[in-house]
Design a protein around this motif. Structure first.
Motif, PDB file in Angstrom:
ATOM      1  N   ALA A  91       0.864  -1.180   0.015  1.00  0.00           N
ATOM      2  CA  ALA A  91      -0.064  -0.114   0.107  1.00  0.00           C
ATOM      3  C   ALA A  91       0.911   1.224  -0.188  1.00  0.00           C
ATOM      4  N   LEU A  92       0.213   2.303  -0.421  1.00  0.00           N
ATOM      5  CA  LEU A  92       0.948   3.546  -0.507  1.00  0.00           C
ATOM      6  C   LEU A  92       0.082   4.748  -0.317  1.00  0.00           C
ATOM      7  N   GLY A  93       0.357   5.526   0.551  1.00  0.00           N
ATOM      8  CA  GLY A  93      -0.557   6.844   0.571  1.00  0.00           C
ATOM      9  C   GLY A  93       0.320   8.111   1.191  1.00  0.00           C
ATOM     10  N   VAL A  94      -0.437   9.171   1.389  1.00  0.00           N
ATOM     11  CA  VAL A  94       0.366  10.595   2.149  1.00  0.00           C
ATOM     12  C   VAL A  94      -0.054  10.902   3.256  1.00  0.00           C
ATOM     13  N   VAL A  95       0.422  11.433   4.148  1.00  0.00           N
ATOM     14  CA  VAL A  95       0.032  12.075   5.286  1.00  0.00           C
ATOM     15  C   VAL A  95      -0.595  13.339   4.929  1.00  0.00           C
ATOM     16  N   LEU A  96      -1.682  13.618   5.474  1.00  0.00           N
ATOM     17  CA  LEU A  96      -2.669  14.930   5.156  1.00  0.00           C
ATOM     18  C   LEU A  96      -2.433  16.003   6.049  1.00  0.00           C
ATOM     19  N   ASN A  97      -1.776  15.493   7.288  1.00  0.00           N
ATOM     20  CA  ASN A  97      -1.965  16.662   8.350  1.00  0.00           C
ATOM     21  C   ASN A  97      -0.481  17.077   8.846  1.00  0.00           C
ATOM     22  N   ARG A  98       0.661  17.156   8.074  1.00  0.00           N
ATOM     23  CA  ARG A  98       2.079  17.430   8.359  1.00  0.00           C
ATOM     24  C   ARG A  98       2.231  18.696   7.535  1.00  0.00           C
ATOM     25  N   PRO A  99       1.843  19.789   7.367  1.00  0.00           N
ATOM     26  CA  PRO A  99       2.661  20.759   6.557  1.00  0.00           C
ATOM     27  C   PRO A  99       3.850  21.073   6.822  1.00  0.00           C
ATOM     28  N   SER A 100       4.807  21.372   5.967  1.00  0.00           N
ATOM     29  CA  SER A 100       6.259  21.839   6.146  1.00  0.00           C
ATOM     30  C   SER A 100       6.082  23.303   6.024  1.00  0.00           C
ATOM     31  N   PRO A 101       7.328  24.042   6.348  1.00  0.00           N
ATOM     32  CA  PRO A 101       7.284  25.367   6.223  1.00  0.00           C
ATOM     33  C   PRO A 101       7.835  25.852   4.921  1.00  0.00           C
ATOM     34  N   VAL A 102       8.096  24.808   3.737  1.00  0.00           N
ATOM     35  CA  VAL A 102       8.723  25.120   2.694  1.00  0.00           C
ATOM     36  C   VAL A 102       7.495  25.587   1.578  1.00  0.00           C
ATOM     37  N   PRO A 103       7.544  26.657   1.002  1.00  0.00           N
ATOM     38  CA  PRO A 103       6.534  26.976   0.017  1.00  0.00           C
ATOM     39  C   PRO A 103       6.790  26.308  -1.085  1.00  0.00           C
ATOM     40  N   VAL A 104       5.800  25.806  -1.839  1.00  0.00           N
ATOM     41  CA  VAL A 104       5.771  25.054  -2.940  1.00  0.00           C
ATOM     42  C   VAL A 104       6.393  25.720  -3.910  1.00  0.00           C
ATOM     43  N   ALA A 105       6.222  27.109  -4.213  1.00  0.00           N
ATOM     44  CA  ALA A 105       6.749  27.983  -5.199  1.00  0.00           C
ATOM     45  C   ALA A 105       8.412  28.016  -5.200  1.00  0.00           C
ATOM     46  N   GLU A 106       8.951  27.474  -4.281  1.00  0.00           N
ATOM     47  CA  GLU A 106      10.250  27.542  -3.871  1.00  0.00           C
ATOM     48  C   GLU A 106      10.990  26.236  -4.338  1.00  0.00           C
ATOM     49  N   VAL A 107      10.301  25.140  -4.451  1.00  0.00           N
ATOM     50  CA  VAL A 107      10.673  23.996  -5.286  1.00  0.00           C
ATOM     51  C   VAL A 107      10.022  23.717  -6.540  1.00  0.00           C
ATOM     52  N   LEU A 108       8.852  23.848  -6.741  1.00  0.00           N
ATOM     53  CA  LEU A 108       8.231  23.591  -7.810  1.00  0.00           C
ATOM     54  C   LEU A 108       7.635  25.059  -8.227  1.00  0.00           C
ATOM     55  N   ALA A 109       8.375  25.910  -8.908  1.00  0.00           N
ATOM     56  CA  ALA A 109       7.619  27.238  -9.213  1.00  0.00           C
ATOM     57  C   ALA A 109       6.404  27.355 -10.034  1.00  0.00           C
ATOM     58  N   ASP A 110       6.454  26.513 -11.053  1.00  0.00           N
ATOM     59  CA  ASP A 110       5.174  26.489 -11.800  1.00  0.00           C
ATOM     60  C   ASP A 110       3.952  26.148 -11.318  1.00  0.00           C
ATOM     61  N   TRP A 111       4.000  25.231 -10.261  1.00  0.00           N
ATOM     62  CA  TRP A 111       2.960  24.681  -9.385  1.00  0.00           C
ATOM     63  C   TRP A 111       2.648  25.472  -8.181  1.00  0.00           C
ATOM     64  N   GLY A 112       3.418  26.236  -7.725  1.00  0.00           N
ATOM     65  CA  GLY A 112       3.048  27.363  -6.725  1.00  0.00           C
ATOM     66  C   GLY A 112       1.772  28.318  -6.630  1.00  0.00           C
ATOM     67  N   PRO A 113       1.414  28.705  -7.846  1.00  0.00           N
ATOM     68  CA  PRO A 113       0.150  29.373  -7.841  1.00  0.00           C
ATOM     69  C   PRO A 113      -1.194  28.547  -7.814  1.00  0.00           C
ATOM     70  N   VAL A 114      -0.978  27.273  -8.261  1.00  0.00           N
ATOM     71  CA  VAL A 114      -2.407  26.444  -8.188  1.00  0.00           C
ATOM     72  C   VAL A 114      -2.461  25.471  -7.163  1.00  0.00           C
ATOM     73  N   VAL A 115      -1.646  25.483  -6.034  1.00  0.00           N
ATOM     74  CA  VAL A 115      -1.667  24.653  -5.128  1.00  0.00           C
ATOM     75  C   VAL A 115      -2.641  25.274  -4.002  1.00  0.00           C
ATOM     76  N   ALA A 116      -3.678  24.403  -3.136  1.00  0.00           N
ATOM     77  CA  ALA A 116      -4.367  24.803  -2.230  1.00  0.00           C
ATOM     78  C   ALA A 116      -3.650  25.360  -1.040  1.00  0.00           C
ATOM     79  N   GLU A 117      -4.371  26.271  -0.380  1.00  0.00           N
ATOM     80  CA  GLU A 117      -3.693  26.892   0.813  1.00  0.00           C
ATOM     81  C   GLU A 117      -3.687  26.052   2.133  1.00  0.00           C
ATOM     82  N   PRO A 118      -2.785  25.786   2.729  1.00  0.00           N
ATOM     83  CA  PRO A 118      -1.398  26.712   2.819  1.00  0.00           C
ATOM     84  C   PRO A 118      -0.817  26.179   1.545  1.00  0.00           C
ATOM     85  N   ASP A 119       0.024  27.297   0.993  1.00  0.00           N
ATOM     86  CA  ASP A 119       0.860  26.545  -0.346  1.00  0.00           C
ATOM     87  C   ASP A 119       2.200  26.259   0.075  1.00  0.00           C
TER      88      ASP A 119
END
Length: 187
Positions: free
Chosen positions: A38-66
């Motif tokens: 099985a494979l899954g993702v943890v839904l309740n552990r946000p990091s302090p790293v903005p998506v825009a810093e790592v995947l710039a193109d996707w930053g504007p389209v991710v749900a908050e918190p971004d």
């Protein structure tokens, strides 16, 4: 006390018996489950790293918190994206369905090709994975509650109360676990 079998689209909610620091108090969306594991993702552990810093193109389209979310302890240098499709039906290029409305997005796909098809997106660094039979054993020993997911669980802005809220909406005695302390003897 499991309430169902782990399959794609279900949630795994860590029980107080689960003491592995990678998973204490987590809520995991199962993305794939079969005889091989099985494979899954943890839904309740946000990091302090903005998506825009790592995947710039996707930053504007991710749900908050971004920000990137810590999806789990496996392959933390990689990223998985879970998205909500505007309308069920034909899969857009770069999207693989997990449920009728949720799916995985190939982050190599140009954002423009998916923009009109998605209304929410979250990106996870790493994932949680289990080998053949491992998750079934953990469920049987009482480490996880297996419960239905709501699409809104995946894209919730405030994630600290997710575990409690998911448990609270469960039927019968399972809802009581929303307020259970880690060690009931200390209560």
């Amino acid at each position: 006390m499991a309430t169902g079998e782990a399959r794609a689209g279900m949630l795994l909610v860590a029980s107080p018996a689960l003491l592995d620091p990678n998973f204490v108090d987590t809520v995991i969306l199962v993305l794939d489950a079969d005889a091989d594991g099985a494979l899954g993702v943890v839904l309740n552990r946000p990091s302090p790293v903005p998506v825009a810093e790592v995947l710039a193109d996707w930053g504007p389209v991710v749900a908050e918190p971004d920000v990137l979310f810590q999806g789990g302890p496996v392959s933390t240098e990689g990223a998985l994206a879970v998205a909500h499709r505007v309308e069920p039906g034909e899969e857009p290029l770069g999207f693989r369905s997990v449920t009728s409305t949720l799916g995985l997005v190939d982050l190599d796909t140009p954002v423009e090709l998916l923009a009109g098809h998605l209304d929410a997106l979250r990106i996870f660094a790493g994932y949680a994975g289990w080998g053949a039979g491992q998750l079934d054993d953990e469920i049987a020993e009482g480490s996880w509650y297996v419960v239905p997911a709501h699409d809104s669980d995946v894209f919730r802005e405030e994630t600290t109360g997710l575990r409690r809220d998911v448990m609270r909406r469960q039927p019968g005695e399972l809802a009581w676990h929303s307020t259970r302390p880690i060690d009931p003897d200390l209560n």
